[in-house]
Enzyme design. Structure first.
Site, PDB file in Angstrom:
ATOM      1  N   CYS A   2      49.553  23.882  17.763  1.00 21.30           N
ATOM      2  CA  CYS A   2      49.015  24.037  16.421  1.00 21.30           C
ATOM      3  C   CYS A   2      49.331  25.397  15.840  1.00 21.30           C
ATOM      4  O   CYS A   2      49.735  26.325  16.533  1.00 21.30           O
ATOM      5  CB  CYS A   2      47.540  23.778  16.417  1.00 21.30           C
ATOM      6  N   ARG A  27      55.947  22.683  14.966  1.00 18.45           N
ATOM      7  CA  ARG A  27      55.318  22.958  16.256  1.00 18.45           C
ATOM      8  C   ARG A  27      54.588  21.731  16.797  1.00 18.45           C
ATOM      9  O   ARG A  27      54.219  21.689  17.964  1.00 18.45           O
ATOM     10  CB  ARG A  27      54.323  24.118  16.119  1.00 18.45           C
ATOM     11  N   TRP A  77      46.754  20.437  17.104  1.00 20.16           N
ATOM     12  CA  TRP A  77      47.288  19.536  18.122  1.00 20.16           C
ATOM     13  C   TRP A  77      46.176  19.458  19.153  1.00 20.16           C
ATOM     14  O   TRP A  77      45.946  20.403  19.902  1.00 20.16           O
ATOM     15  CB  TRP A  77      48.571  20.117  18.712  1.00 20.16           C
ATOM     16  N   ASN A 101      43.940  28.632  17.709  1.00 16.07           N
ATOM     17  CA  ASN A 101      45.029  28.084  18.507  1.00 16.07           C
ATOM     18  C   ASN A 101      44.757  28.481  19.953  1.00 16.07           C
ATOM     19  O   ASN A 101      44.570  29.665  20.228  1.00 16.07           O
ATOM     20  CB  ASN A 101      46.360  28.675  18.021  1.00 16.07           C
ATOM     21  N   GLY A 102      44.672  27.499  20.847  1.00 11.83           N
ATOM     22  CA  GLY A 102      44.445  27.811  22.253  1.00 11.83           C
ATOM     23  C   GLY A 102      43.329  26.966  22.830  1.00 11.83           C
ATOM     24  O   GLY A 102      42.956  25.939  22.274  1.00 11.83           O
ATOM     25  N   GLU A 485      68.163  15.520  31.837  1.00 10.09           N
ATOM     26  CA  GLU A 485      67.968  15.911  30.444  1.00 10.09           C
ATOM     27  C   GLU A 485      68.202  14.712  29.514  1.00 10.09           C
ATOM     28  O   GLU A 485      67.461  14.521  28.545  1.00 10.09           O
ATOM     29  CB  GLU A 485      68.913  17.088  30.118  1.00 10.09           C
ATOM     30  N   LYS A 489      65.389  13.246  26.953  1.00 11.27           N
ATOM     31  CA  LYS A 489      65.604  13.105  25.504  1.00 11.27           C
ATOM     32  C   LYS A 489      65.264  11.689  25.060  1.00 11.27           C
ATOM     33  O   LYS A 489      64.611  11.491  24.046  1.00 11.27           O
ATOM     34  CB  LYS A 489      67.068  13.393  25.110  1.00 11.27           C
ATOM     35  N   GLU A 492      61.504  11.123  25.135  1.00 13.92           N
ATOM     36  CA  GLU A 492      60.776  11.909  24.136  1.00 13.92           C
ATOM     37  C   GLU A 492      60.802  11.273  22.756  1.00 13.92           C
ATOM     38  O   GLU A 492      59.786  11.221  22.076  1.00 13.92           O
ATOM     39  CB  GLU A 492      61.395  13.313  24.013  1.00 13.92           C
ATOM     40  N   HIS A 508      68.918   4.397  47.931  1.00 10.32           N
ATOM     41  CA  HIS A 508      67.664   4.720  48.632  1.00 10.32           C
ATOM     42  C   HIS A 508      66.445   4.261  47.832  1.00 10.32           C
ATOM     43  O   HIS A 508      65.342   4.728  48.071  1.00 10.32           O
ATOM     44  CB  HIS A 508      67.592   6.221  48.921  1.00 10.32           C
ATOM     45  N   LYS A 607      55.999  21.229  19.700  1.00  7.10           N
ATOM     46  CA  LYS A 607      57.207  22.020  19.891  1.00  7.10           C
ATOM     47  C   LYS A 607      56.976  23.199  20.827  1.00  7.10           C
ATOM     48  O   LYS A 607      57.541  23.277  21.891  1.00  7.10           O
ATOM     49  CB  LYS A 607      57.723  22.505  18.529  1.00  7.10           C
TER      50      LYS A 607
HETATM   51  N1  HGA Z   1      41.481  23.626  21.507  1.00 11.55           N
HETATM   52  C1  HGA Z   1      41.546  23.468  20.076  1.00 11.55           C
HETATM   53  C2  HGA Z   1      42.864  23.990  19.520  1.00 11.55           C
HETATM   54  C3  HGA Z   1      44.016  23.245  20.109  1.00 11.55           C
HETATM   55  C4  HGA Z   1      45.364  23.931  20.010  1.00 11.55           C
HETATM   56  O1  HGA Z   1      45.534  25.123  20.065  1.00 11.55           O
HETATM   57  N2  HGA Z   1      46.407  23.128  19.921  1.00 11.55           N
HETATM   58  O2  HGA Z   1      47.678  23.631  19.923  1.00 11.55           O
HETATM   59  C5  HGA Z   1      41.311  22.029  19.665  1.00 11.55           C
HETATM   60  O3  HGA Z   1      41.442  21.096  20.465  1.00 11.55           O
HETATM   61  O4  HGA Z   1      40.974  21.831  18.500  1.00 11.55           O
END
Ligand code: HGA
Length: 612
Positions: A2, A27, A77, A101-102, A485, A489, A492, A508, A607
């Site tokens: 995010c 991202r 995200w 973010n985190g 790879e 791809k 994904e 095998h 990303k």
């Molecule tokens: N943990 C937070 C933010 C998620 C995040 O950084 N995503 O890349 C949430 O779940 O809202």
């Protein structure tokens, strides 16, 4: 992952927030939101949130004619709580809004405590504890900066945050610990974002915050300090990134654009070789010569596509430089107890340089006494580069498509250079070999251009392919990682289940899967293993499997019933993996097109993976 954008200016910042979010879309995200203060609609906090695209959020802002001088915005995200409007950021506690973010690892005890204190939670996110905690600390620390500092003191985990609040409406407070955050300075106002691309619309003057930094942004000034309150100065760096490097132009998708940018990306990455007569270790930093001479082994730490680049490099480093090399998935390495040899060169590979697992693995390796470190990365100012003593910056330009293509081939070019530089310092490279390899590297962009011309044939393959549910990729030697790879791809972006095997492993186990419904893609370079590979191909054919063979000139393989051949223009020896991966990228791209998936933003993926 995010993204965050924050702005405080003398005019309406809503368009800046929205444009910033658009630039961060690459991202990966599942929902978006913003909160603003001080504008045409008054001084109260206003929040908009939407599941799905930034365009939806922009439409809401438009409808409400949102106009404000201060604001924060976010693409999410989800890590904690499903993607939904109620979990979308910003999260609010009584007029105070936060974007994050985190991951806050201790959110559960904090949530229990805050609930006990009477705070009501309206989302399932870890982030919401930050809003209530700052609100709570404001009771004892009336200054917003002090309240944020007290809050950060209680948070365990990774974060980049931006906060605004009613009643403190002439500033934005930001902080970072483990997640990226850059400040942008301009005459019209001050800004913050998860990366430079979001801020190029307003300024080129960037200040990269260090872990453990926080900052107060007002209309005319920025005050940066450590989380303990000590003021610090961070240099202003003028970004050289071109604002239109991230525009789509005439291409349908960023991934397509980036596949076709590979010749240019490679020639930019290898630019310093254009006039060079020899390879110099200094390409990796002034200390490189000493380091390359003194280490006894190489340890590559990386994730995903970058991990596959590392696997190719293992063949090169052991074969040409005669140095032992191990390659490890960073997310595993960081949690095991390896035997650490201080005479190791630790090489990390990451497109963004912010990959949380790779960064953590690097720090862990250093803590074990392996202090000679080299980052191969596409973003010069990133955390992994700053954490490493040696560096090689690939010059692929911004990569927006979630599925990496040009970053990968430029990483391979960097690793080929590393191999040659190490071989040279360690005396395993003759002058004639050096000249030969230099010539091959210089010619690489042209060779990739010729492979790209094979697109129509690959497109035809993709049409047959896209209806399948599974695929098997085979390679041998240095092309086995290319098979990995190619399978990655395809998974994904087309969501076709694919697996890769070293072709010798077929009997095998995986041969049991082969039937008419299982397409098998074989990478057939004209090298020492070609005869063995031909036998493996016969094994598949004998079980009715349909073969798609990417064959070098001179392999003398013929099309026939159930055997399709793509003839590569030339055999490229050492650098052959760089060429062979290109048809596989195109195959995945065209299979995804036929299936109608969201090529640049595949479901569930992001990303730059800045969370664990
Ligand atoms: N943990 C937070 C933010 C998620 C995040 O950084 N995503 O890349 C949430 O779940 O809202």
């Amino acid at each position: 992952m995010c993204g965050i954008v924050a702005a405080i200016a003398g005019q309406n910042i809503v368009p800046v927030l929205l444009e910033g979010l658009r630039k961060l879309e690459y991202r990966g995200y599942d929902s978006a939101g913003l909160a603003v203060l001080n504008g045409a609609q008054g001084t109260q906090l206003r929040r908009l949130r939407a599941v799905g695209r930034v365009a939806e959020l922009a439409a809401q802002a438009d409808e409400q004619k949102l106009d404000a001088a201060i604001g924060i915005a976010h693409t999410r995200w989800a890590t904690h709580g499903v993607p939904s409007e109620r979990n979308a950021h910003p999260h609010i506690s009584d007029g105070l809004a936060v974007v994050h973010n985190g991951i806050i690892e201790n959110f559960e005890p904090l949530r229990a405590r805050l609930t006990g204190l009477g705070y009501t939670f309206t989302s399932e996110t870890d982030t919401e504890v930050i809003a209530h905690l700052v609100r709570h600390h404001l009771k004892n620390h009336p200054d917003l900066v002090d309240a944020v500092r007290a809050t950060c003191g209680e948070l365990i985990g990774a974060y980049a945050i931006a906060i605004v609040t009613e009643g403190e409406d002439s500033r934005v407070v930001v902080a970072r610990h483990g997640s990226p955050l850059v400040l942008g300075q301009s005459d019209s106002g001050n800004y913050a974002a998860s990366d430079t691309s979001a801020l190029l619309q307003v300024t080129r003057n960037m200040i990269y915050l260090e872990d453990g930094d926080m900052a107060e942004l007002t209309r005319d000034a920025m005050r940066i300090m450590r989380l303990d309150g000590t003021p610090v100065a961070r240099p202003v760096q003028v970004s050289q990134l071109s604002a239109d490097a991230v525009e789509l132009g005439s291409y349908r998708h960023y991934m397509q654009k980036e596949i076709f940018e590979q010749p240019a990306a490679l020639s930019n990455t290898l630019e310093m070789l254009a006039q060079a007569r020899s390879i110099t270790p200094n390409l990796f930093g002034v200390e490189a010569d000493n380091v390359f001479r003194s280490v006894r082994r190489v340890l590559v730490l990386a994730c995903g596509t970058s991990f596959h680049a590392g696997l190719v490099a293992r063949y090169w480093l052991e074969d040409i430089a005669g140095i032992e090399c191990t390659v490890e998935i960073a997310s595993e390495y960081r949690y095991r107890k390896p035997v650490a040899d201080p005479d190791t060169l630790v090489v990390t590979i990451s497109q963004s340089g912010e990959t949380a697992d790779t960064l953590a693995a690097l720090k862990y390796a250093k803590s074990l006494g392996m202090t000679r470190t080299l980052a191969i990365c596409n973003v010069p100012e990133s955390a992994i580069v700053r954490e490493s003593s040696l560096r090689f910056i690939t010059r692929a330009g911004p990569e927006i498509g979630v599925a990496s293509t040009k970053a990968y081939t430029t990483q391979l070019a960097a690793l080929a250079l590393l191999t040659l530089a190490m071989a040279k310092t360690r005396g395993t490279l003759s002058v004639a070999q050096e000249e030969k390899y230099l010539g091959a590297l210089r010619h690489l962009p042209g060779a990739v251009t010729r492979v790209l011309e094979l697109e129509p044939q690959i497109q035809a393959w993709a049409e047959r392919f896209a209806m399948k549910h599974h695929a098997l990729f085979l390679g041998r030697g240095q092309h086995y990682p290319i098979a990995l790879e190619g399978a990655l791809k395809l998974k994904e972006i087309s969501y076709i289940h694919a697996e890769a095997y070293p072709a010798g492993e077929l009997k095998h186990g995986p041969l049991a899967l082969v039937d008419r419904d299982m397409p098998v893609i074989a990478i057939a370079p004209n090298d020492a293993l070609i005869e063995k590979l031909k036998s493996n191909i016969q094994e598949v054919r004998a079980r009715g499997g349909e073969l798609y063979v990417i064959a070098d000139a001179g392999t003398e393989m013929a099309e026939g019933e159930g055997v399709h051949i793509l003839n590569m223009p030339e055999n490229y020896g050492l650098l052959s993996p760089v060429l062979h991966v290109v048809p596989l990228q195109l195959l995945a791209y065209h299979a995804a097109l036929v299936k109608g998936t969201d090529v640049d933003k595949p479901r569930n993926l992001a990303k730059s993976v800045t969370v664990e």
